[in-house]
Design a protein around this motif. Structure first.
Motif, PDB file in Angstrom:
ATOM      1  N   GLU A   1      36.118  33.317  49.003  1.00  0.00           N
ATOM      2  CA  GLU A   1      35.872  32.148  48.167  1.00  0.00           C
ATOM      3  C   GLU A   1      35.761  30.850  48.971  1.00  0.00           C
ATOM      4  O   GLU A   1      35.295  29.835  48.453  1.00  0.00           O
ATOM      5  N   ASN A   2      36.169  30.845  50.229  1.00  0.00           N
ATOM      6  CA  ASN A   2      36.037  29.661  51.078  1.00  0.00           C
ATOM      7  C   ASN A   2      34.616  29.479  51.603  1.00  0.00           C
ATOM      8  O   ASN A   2      34.248  28.393  52.032  1.00  0.00           O
ATOM      9  N   GLY A   3      33.832  30.562  51.633  1.00  0.00           N
ATOM     10  CA  GLY A   3      32.429  30.478  51.996  1.00  0.00           C
ATOM     11  C   GLY A   3      32.106  30.580  53.466  1.00  0.00           C
ATOM     12  O   GLY A   3      30.969  30.338  53.853  1.00  0.00           O
ATOM     13  N   ASN A   4      33.079  30.920  54.311  1.00  0.00           N
ATOM     14  CA  ASN A   4      32.807  31.040  55.742  1.00  0.00           C
ATOM     15  C   ASN A   4      32.753  32.517  56.132  1.00  0.00           C
ATOM     16  O   ASN A   4      33.782  33.178  56.158  1.00  0.00           O
ATOM     17  N   PRO A   5      31.556  33.039  56.478  1.00  0.00           N
ATOM     18  CA  PRO A   5      31.472  34.435  56.908  1.00  0.00           C
ATOM     19  C   PRO A   5      32.252  34.639  58.194  1.00  0.00           C
ATOM     20  O   PRO A   5      32.240  33.796  59.091  1.00  0.00           O
TER      21      PRO A   5
ATOM     22  N   ALA B   1      40.518  33.762  40.832  1.00  0.00           N
ATOM     23  CA  ALA B   1      40.658  32.735  41.860  1.00  0.00           C
ATOM     24  C   ALA B   1      40.044  33.093  43.208  1.00  0.00           C
ATOM     25  O   ALA B   1      39.883  32.224  44.054  1.00  0.00           O
ATOM     26  N   SER B   2      39.713  34.358  43.450  1.00  0.00           N
ATOM     27  CA  SER B   2      39.217  34.724  44.776  1.00  0.00           C
ATOM     28  C   SER B   2      38.275  35.921  44.686  1.00  0.00           C
ATOM     29  O   SER B   2      38.247  36.638  43.691  1.00  0.00           O
ATOM     30  N   PHE B   3      37.530  36.116  45.771  1.00  0.00           N
ATOM     31  CA  PHE B   3      36.672  37.294  45.902  1.00  0.00           C
ATOM     32  C   PHE B   3      36.468  37.581  47.381  1.00  0.00           C
ATOM     33  O   PHE B   3      36.665  36.727  48.231  1.00  0.00           O
ATOM     34  N   VAL B   4      36.078  38.804  47.678  1.00  0.00           N
ATOM     35  CA  VAL B   4      35.713  39.211  49.031  1.00  0.00           C
ATOM     36  C   VAL B   4      34.437  40.030  48.927  1.00  0.00           C
ATOM     37  O   VAL B   4      34.380  41.006  48.174  1.00  0.00           O
ATOM     38  N   ALA B   5      33.418  39.618  49.667  1.00  0.00           N
ATOM     39  CA  ALA B   5      32.155  40.352  49.747  1.00  0.00           C
ATOM     40  C   ALA B   5      31.964  40.811  51.184  1.00  0.00           C
ATOM     41  O   ALA B   5      32.393  40.142  52.125  1.00  0.00           O
ATOM     42  N   ARG B   6      31.328  41.961  51.342  1.00  0.00           N
ATOM     43  CA  ARG B   6      31.211  42.574  52.664  1.00  0.00           C
ATOM     44  C   ARG B   6      29.761  42.955  52.959  1.00  0.00           C
ATOM     45  O   ARG B   6      29.033  43.391  52.075  1.00  0.00           O
ATOM     46  N   ALA B   7      29.402  42.803  54.225  1.00  0.00           N
ATOM     47  CA  ALA B   7      28.113  43.272  54.749  1.00  0.00           C
ATOM     48  C   ALA B   7      28.412  44.284  55.842  1.00  0.00           C
ATOM     49  O   ALA B   7      29.066  43.945  56.830  1.00  0.00           O
ATOM     50  N   GLU B   8      27.959  45.528  55.641  1.00  0.00           N
ATOM     51  CA  GLU B   8      28.182  46.584  56.625  1.00  0.00           C
ATOM     52  C   GLU B   8      26.856  46.995  57.233  1.00  0.00           C
ATOM     53  O   GLU B   8      25.891  47.259  56.510  1.00  0.00           O
ATOM     54  N   ALA B   9      26.814  47.054  58.543  1.00  0.00           N
ATOM     55  CA  ALA B   9      25.593  47.446  59.243  1.00  0.00           C
ATOM     56  C   ALA B   9      25.312  48.924  58.997  1.00  0.00           C
ATOM     57  O   ALA B   9      26.226  49.741  58.948  1.00  0.00           O
ATOM     58  N   ILE B  10      24.047  49.254  58.844  1.00  0.00           N
ATOM     59  CA  ILE B  10      23.649  50.653  58.723  1.00  0.00           C
ATOM     60  C   ILE B  10      22.991  51.128  60.012  1.00  0.00           C
ATOM     61  O   ILE B  10      22.616  52.281  60.125  1.00  0.00           O
ATOM     62  N   THR B  11      22.886  50.216  60.973  1.00  0.00           N
ATOM     63  CA  THR B  11      22.298  50.518  62.264  1.00  0.00           C
ATOM     64  C   THR B  11      23.315  50.198  63.349  1.00  0.00           C
ATOM     65  O   THR B  11      23.951  49.148  63.310  1.00  0.00           O
TER      66      THR B  11
ATOM     67  N   GLN C   1      25.164  36.966  57.974  1.00  0.00           N
ATOM     68  CA  GLN C   1      25.741  35.663  57.674  1.00  0.00           C
ATOM     69  C   GLN C   1      24.931  34.921  56.614  1.00  0.00           C
ATOM     70  O   GLN C   1      25.501  34.333  55.681  1.00  0.00           O
ATOM     71  N   VAL C   2      23.613  34.976  56.729  1.00  0.00           N
ATOM     72  CA  VAL C   2      22.753  34.284  55.761  1.00  0.00           C
ATOM     73  C   VAL C   2      22.888  34.917  54.382  1.00  0.00           C
ATOM     74  O   VAL C   2      23.026  34.218  53.369  1.00  0.00           O
ATOM     75  N   GLN C   3      22.868  36.238  54.311  1.00  0.00           N
ATOM     76  CA  GLN C   3      22.956  36.916  53.016  1.00  0.00           C
ATOM     77  C   GLN C   3      24.343  36.742  52.395  1.00  0.00           C
ATOM     78  O   GLN C   3      24.463  36.614  51.168  1.00  0.00           O
ATOM     79  N   LEU C   4      25.384  36.735  53.212  1.00  0.00           N
ATOM     80  CA  LEU C   4      26.726  36.511  52.669  1.00  0.00           C
ATOM     81  C   LEU C   4      26.868  35.082  52.137  1.00  0.00           C
ATOM     82  O   LEU C   4      27.571  34.854  51.146  1.00  0.00           O
ATOM     83  N   LYS C   5      26.223  34.131  52.774  1.00  0.00           N
ATOM     84  CA  LYS C   5      26.235  32.757  52.250  1.00  0.00           C
ATOM     85  C   LYS C   5      25.538  32.706  50.892  1.00  0.00           C
ATOM     86  O   LYS C   5      26.002  32.021  49.971  1.00  0.00           O
ATOM     87  N   ALA C   6      24.437  33.440  50.757  1.00  0.00           N
ATOM     88  CA  ALA C   6      23.732  33.500  49.471  1.00  0.00           C
ATOM     89  C   ALA C   6      24.605  34.170  48.415  1.00  0.00           C
ATOM     90  O   ALA C   6      24.649  33.738  47.254  1.00  0.00           O
TER      91      ALA C   6
END
Length: 144
Positions: A134-138, A109-119, A56-61
């Protein structure tokens, strides 16, 4: 200085010292181990939740970096290297991060970023996945 005789030393040596023996120590350790084994399944969701804070922290960054890029270039980017974002080293790279980060899609106008666990945090074979747009809420896509 006091006068200490051999008889006084012999009397002092014959006194028993109260102590815990090896068997008692091993029994206490075994009981603590059993209690930990009973409590560990109840603690696994808390461990998973605590580790998901990293995503959540890294996605906010990453959201902040994308927003800055959009203000400067009027578009979001699909190249994570052009952003002012450096992902932390993963545990597989002798780091501390449990997630890998990527930009799934981006346009004007938009983007999607993803964080996938490796563990696999709880050992069930399901890996945790978080996304931010783009709304900023993980939000959690796949729950581990």
């Amino acid at each position: 200085m006091k006068n200490i005789t051999f008889e006084k030393i012999a009397i002092l040596c014959k006194k028993k010292v109260i102590a815990i023996n090896l068997q008692e120590t091993l029994i206490v350790l075994a009981i603590i181990g059993i209690l930990l084994l009973l409590a560990l399944p109840n603690l696994m969701p808390l461990i998973s939740k605590a580790k998901s804070v990293e995503a959540q922290v890294q996605l906010k960054a990453l959201y902040n970096a994308q927003t800055t890029h959009r203000y400067m270039h009027s578009t979001y980017t699909t190249d994570i290297n052009t952003l002012d974002f450096e992902a932390p080293k993963t545990v597989k790279e002798n780091g501390t991060a449990n997630y890998v980060y990527q930009i799934v899609s981006a346009d004007n106008a938009s983007f999607v970023a993803r964080a996938e666990a490796i563990t696999d945090f709880d050992g069930d074979g399901v890996f945790n996945v978080w996304e931010v747009n783009e709304n900023g809420n993980p939000r959690q896509i796949v729950k581990d």
